[in-house]
Enzyme design. Structure first.
Site, PDB file in Angstrom:
ATOM      1  N   LYS A 196       0.839  -1.211   0.000  1.00  0.00           N
ATOM      2  CA  LYS A 196       0.000   0.000   0.000  1.00  0.00           C
ATOM      3  C   LYS A 196       0.872   1.259   0.000  1.00  0.00           C
ATOM      4  O   LYS A 196       0.659   2.198  -0.770  1.00  0.00           O
ATOM      5  CB  LYS A 196      -0.925  -0.010   1.222  1.00  0.00           C
ATOM      6  CG  LYS A 196      -1.485   1.312   1.646  1.00  0.00           C
ATOM      7  CD  LYS A 196      -2.492   1.862   0.642  1.00  0.00           C
ATOM      8  CE  LYS A 196      -2.791   3.332   0.883  1.00  0.00           C
ATOM      9  NZ  LYS A 196      -3.704   3.908  -0.070  1.00  0.00           N
ATOM     10  N   CYS A 209      -2.620  11.774   1.048  1.00  0.00           N
ATOM     11  CA  CYS A 209      -1.959  10.461   0.923  1.00  0.00           C
ATOM     12  C   CYS A 209      -0.501  10.559   0.481  1.00  0.00           C
ATOM     13  O   CYS A 209       0.389  10.089   1.176  1.00  0.00           O
ATOM     14  CB  CYS A 209      -2.736   9.598  -0.063  1.00  0.00           C
ATOM     15  SG  CYS A 209      -4.474   9.537   0.341  1.00  0.00           S
ATOM     16  N   TYR A 232      -6.740  20.296  -3.952  1.00  0.00           N
ATOM     17  CA  TYR A 232      -5.402  19.724  -4.178  1.00  0.00           C
ATOM     18  C   TYR A 232      -5.256  19.032  -5.524  1.00  0.00           C
ATOM     19  O   TYR A 232      -4.158  18.818  -6.006  1.00  0.00           O
ATOM     20  CB  TYR A 232      -4.989  18.801  -3.028  1.00  0.00           C
ATOM     21  CG  TYR A 232      -5.539  17.389  -3.053  1.00  0.00           C
ATOM     22  CD1 TYR A 232      -4.892  16.372  -3.747  1.00  0.00           C
ATOM     23  CD2 TYR A 232      -6.697  17.059  -2.353  1.00  0.00           C
ATOM     24  CE1 TYR A 232      -5.391  15.078  -3.753  1.00  0.00           C
ATOM     25  CE2 TYR A 232      -7.198  15.777  -2.351  1.00  0.00           C
ATOM     26  CZ  TYR A 232      -6.545  14.789  -3.064  1.00  0.00           C
ATOM     27  OH  TYR A 232      -7.043  13.498  -3.073  1.00  0.00           O
TER      28      TYR A 232
HETATM   29  N1  SAJ Z   1      -0.202  15.016  -9.180  1.00  0.00           N
HETATM   30  C1  SAJ Z   1       0.791  15.572  -9.964  1.00  0.00           C
HETATM   31  N2  SAJ Z   1       1.166  14.899 -11.094  1.00  0.00           N
HETATM   32  C2  SAJ Z   1       0.599  13.725 -11.465  1.00  0.00           C
HETATM   33  C3  SAJ Z   1      -0.413  13.167 -10.659  1.00  0.00           C
HETATM   34  C4  SAJ Z   1      -0.798  13.835  -9.508  1.00  0.00           C
HETATM   35  O1  SAJ Z   1       1.348  16.648  -9.669  1.00  0.00           O
HETATM   36  O2  SAJ Z   1       0.994  13.186 -12.507  1.00  0.00           O
HETATM   37  C5  SAJ Z   1      -0.598  15.687  -7.924  1.00  0.00           C
HETATM   38  C6  SAJ Z   1      -2.097  15.989  -7.819  1.00  0.00           C
HETATM   39  O3  SAJ Z   1      -2.426  17.185  -8.457  1.00  0.00           O
HETATM   40  C7  SAJ Z   1      -2.284  16.034  -6.314  1.00  0.00           C
HETATM   41  C8  SAJ Z   1      -1.321  14.958  -5.799  1.00  0.00           C
HETATM   42  O4  SAJ Z   1      -0.381  14.779  -6.841  1.00  0.00           O
HETATM   43  O5  SAJ Z   1      -1.901  17.280  -5.806  1.00  0.00           O
HETATM   44  C9  SAJ Z   1      -1.991  13.643  -5.438  1.00  0.00           C
HETATM   45  O6  SAJ Z   1      -2.788  13.218  -6.515  1.00  0.00           O
HETATM   46  P1  SAJ Z   1      -3.293  11.716  -6.796  1.00  0.00           P
HETATM   47  O7  SAJ Z   1      -3.888  11.699  -8.127  1.00  0.00           O
HETATM   48  O8  SAJ Z   1      -2.212  10.763  -6.527  1.00  0.00           O
HETATM   49  O9  SAJ Z   1      -4.535  11.575  -5.840  1.00  0.00           O
HETATM   50  P2  SAJ Z   1      -4.814  11.046  -4.368  1.00  0.00           P
HETATM   51  O10 SAJ Z   1      -3.763  11.451  -3.386  1.00  0.00           O
HETATM   52  O11 SAJ Z   1      -6.190  11.540  -4.175  1.00  0.00           O
HETATM   53  O12 SAJ Z   1      -4.892   9.444  -4.449  1.00  0.00           O
HETATM   54  C10 SAJ Z   1      -3.809   8.565  -4.226  1.00  0.00           C
HETATM   55  C11 SAJ Z   1      -4.038   7.381  -5.168  1.00  0.00           C
HETATM   56  N3  SAJ Z   1      -2.816   6.571  -5.244  1.00  0.00           N
HETATM   57  C12 SAJ Z   1      -2.284   6.178  -6.411  1.00  0.00           C
HETATM   58  O13 SAJ Z   1      -2.767   6.458  -7.470  1.00  0.00           O
HETATM   59  C13 SAJ Z   1      -1.078   5.339  -6.312  1.00  0.00           C
HETATM   60  C14 SAJ Z   1      -5.237   6.563  -4.681  1.00  0.00           C
HETATM   61  O14 SAJ Z   1      -5.389   5.385  -5.441  1.00  0.00           O
HETATM   62  C15 SAJ Z   1      -5.071   6.172  -3.198  1.00  0.00           C
HETATM   63  O15 SAJ Z   1      -6.180   5.463  -2.716  1.00  0.00           O
HETATM   64  C16 SAJ Z   1      -4.948   7.448  -2.409  1.00  0.00           C
HETATM   65  O16 SAJ Z   1      -3.784   8.160  -2.876  1.00  0.00           O
HETATM   66  C17 SAJ Z   1      -4.847   7.066  -0.948  1.00  0.00           C
HETATM   67  O17 SAJ Z   1      -5.843   7.267  -0.234  1.00  0.00           O
HETATM   68  O18 SAJ Z   1      -3.852   6.490  -0.524  1.00  0.00           O
END
Ligand code: SAJ
Length: 445
Positions: free
Chosen positions: A218, A272, A333
């Site tokens: 995870k 996360c 975010y």
């Molecule tokens: N972000 C970027 N570049 C990217 C992708 C995202 O800058 O290419 C930024 C987003 O804008 C945001 C942050 O990263 O600020 C997090 O975005 P995220 O899309 O990873 O979204 P979370 O944090 O809502 O969800 C993640 C997910 N993990 C993965 O995809 C590996 C989700 O599946 C998990 O369930 C979640 O964390 C969690 O709860 O752990």
């Protein structure tokens, strides 16, 4: 054990979900929807009241319908009283938050409290599932001994215990809960089997493993994503120096069948990715060369980089950041959610205000302003401003009418595009001074 499996298959099992937040509430609603009697427990009165009135306290697509339908037929209810409900439960899913403290160490107080409540209520044959994200070894060194000593029963023999981490992203939680393969790490073979049977009633695919492997898997998922984004962000900083468009570079590199570089941005937010890498590092010996910590540092640096770009762009147009009017698009975010936890907008807005700028924000989904003035539309935000800054890639921001925006802004307007959603060439042609993350001079192609 066979009896418990039959009870799961016949939906003849009372389920309690401890912690009804972003993860717990979708969990409770989905299990109720497949036929179980579910009680969603929470310490927040407003959450309990909303659910019992058939309303969702969370803005998650599809959740409203699921809650109202299942509350109406009496399969879902919420309660503040954990003792009574845990005593009646045959299975409990713990989904309380596991945040980190200022010193980046895990704050386990919510999990410990939930374990105390559950431990007192454990009876023979009960299933306890932990879904909260936890550092490696938490199940073996905290959860198991605590539950065993409080109940006087043995895990995997008298009661079943498993770690089943959540993998849902806000905004798409219900679909991902059902469709993403679910890791089920049991404290032993019996626990794995029972927990698997339960999750199979909602999730299309279940993958069985042990608790420690599931814990690290995870954390590895989110840490990998954080490290990958940090790489994309560093690439963006390199591309800026070479006046090359990072978006094009990544698009080309990703045509290689074994390359998948993520997207650079103004910083990584959310609850996360900003936390899980530290949970992964916790309880392991530090090593000299640490890619995980470095990635966090790069991602944390990006809001500072955006602030620098704003200052440079304003200077280029002969303006000083002090007393400049800056319009920020987005405090959430990430795209199309109303959640502003750890959003990069926060440090950016604070720094701009500190430097003497007048900051206005507009976000179609989120009420958070981080101390800036609130606008109710893009037009209201940009009116009379010197600089437009895109922080969140909400759908509403993807087709901005640059002509209309230019007409509302002050002389010599600038755009800082933290998400590379505006065409740089069009922006310059429309009369803006344009800076974007990872972008050199605008080129037609
Ligand atoms: N972000 C970027 N570049 C990217 C992708 C995202 O800058 O290419 C930024 C987003 O804008 C945001 C942050 O990263 O600020 C997090 O975005 P995220 O899309 O990873 O979204 P979370 O944090 O809502 O969800 C993640 C997910 N993990 C993965 O995809 C590996 C989700 O599946 C998990 O369930 C979640 O964390 C969690 O709860 O752990």
């Amino acid at each position: 054990m066979q009896k418990t499996i039959e009870n799961i298959q016949n939906r003849n099992l009372c389920l309690a979900v401890a912690g009804s937040g972003y993860v717990g509430l979708p969990t409770a609603a989905l299990f109720a929807n497949v036929g179980f009697h579910v009680t969603a427990l929470d310490i927040r009165d407003e959450v309990v009241k909303a659910v019992n009135s058939g309303l969702t306290p969370l803005n998650e697509p599809g959740l409203q319908e699921l809650i109202s339908r299942n509350v109406e037929v009496g399969r879902l209810r919420a309660s503040l009283n954990s003792d009574e409900n845990l005593n009646q439960a045959d299975a409990v899913i713990i989904s309380v938050q596991t945040p980190i403290c200022k010193n980046k160490k895990p704050n386990l107080s919510f999990l410990e409290k939930a374990l105390e409540d559950v431990g007192e209520a454990i009876k023979k044959g009960m299933l306890v599932v932990v879904s909260s994200t936890a550092s490696p070894g938490t199940m073996q060194t905290l959860v198991k001994p605590k539950l065993e000593s409080l109940s006087g029963l043995k895990a995997d023999t008298d009661f079943y215990l498993a770690y089943v981490p959540e993998r849902i992203a806000p905004g798409n939680a219900l679909k991902e809960f059902v469709e993403s393969p679910r890791l089920v790490g049991g404290m032993g073979p019996n626990s794995t089997k029972i927990a698997s049977e339960l999750f199979k009633t909602v999730c299309k695919t279940v993958i069985e493993t042990d608790t420690s492997t599931a814990e690290i898997a995870k954390l590895a998922e989110n840490t990998f994503r954080d490290v990958n984004i940090a790489f994309a962000n560093q690439l963006a900083l390199i591309c800026e120096q070479h006046e090359v468009n990072v978006k094009k570079v990544i698009e080309l590199a990703n045509t290689h069948p074994r390359v998948n570089i993520h997207t650079p941005g103004p910083g990584v937010g959310g609850p996360c990715l900003t936390k899980d890498p530290y949970l992964l590092l916790h309880s392991s010996k530090p090593i000299d060369h640490d890619i995980i910590k470095t990635a966090r540092q790069i991602n944390d640096y990006m809001p500072k980089h955006i602030t620098k770009q704003i200052q440079q762009a304003l200077k280029k147009t002969g303006k000083d950041i002090k007393n400049s009017k800056i319009a920020i698009l987005g405090t959430a975010y990430k795209a199309d959610v109303d959640d502003s936890r750890q959003s990069p907008s926060n440090p950016i807005i604070h720094e701009l205000i500190k430097l003497g700028a007048e900051v206005t924000v507009y976000d179609p989904h989120c009420n958070q302003t981080f101390g800036a003035k609130k606008a109710n539309s893009i037009h209201e935000a940009v009116k009379g401003s010197d600089c437009l800054v895109v922080i969140t890639d909400h759908t509403e921001f993807k087709n901005l009418s640059l002509k209309e925006i230019k007409a509302l802004m002050n002389e010599k307007p600038t755009i800082i595009d933290g998400r590379i959603i505006i065409n740089p060439y069009r922006a310059e042609k429309s009369g803006f001074t344009y800076y974007g993350i990872g972008l050199g001079k605008p080129r037609k192609r």
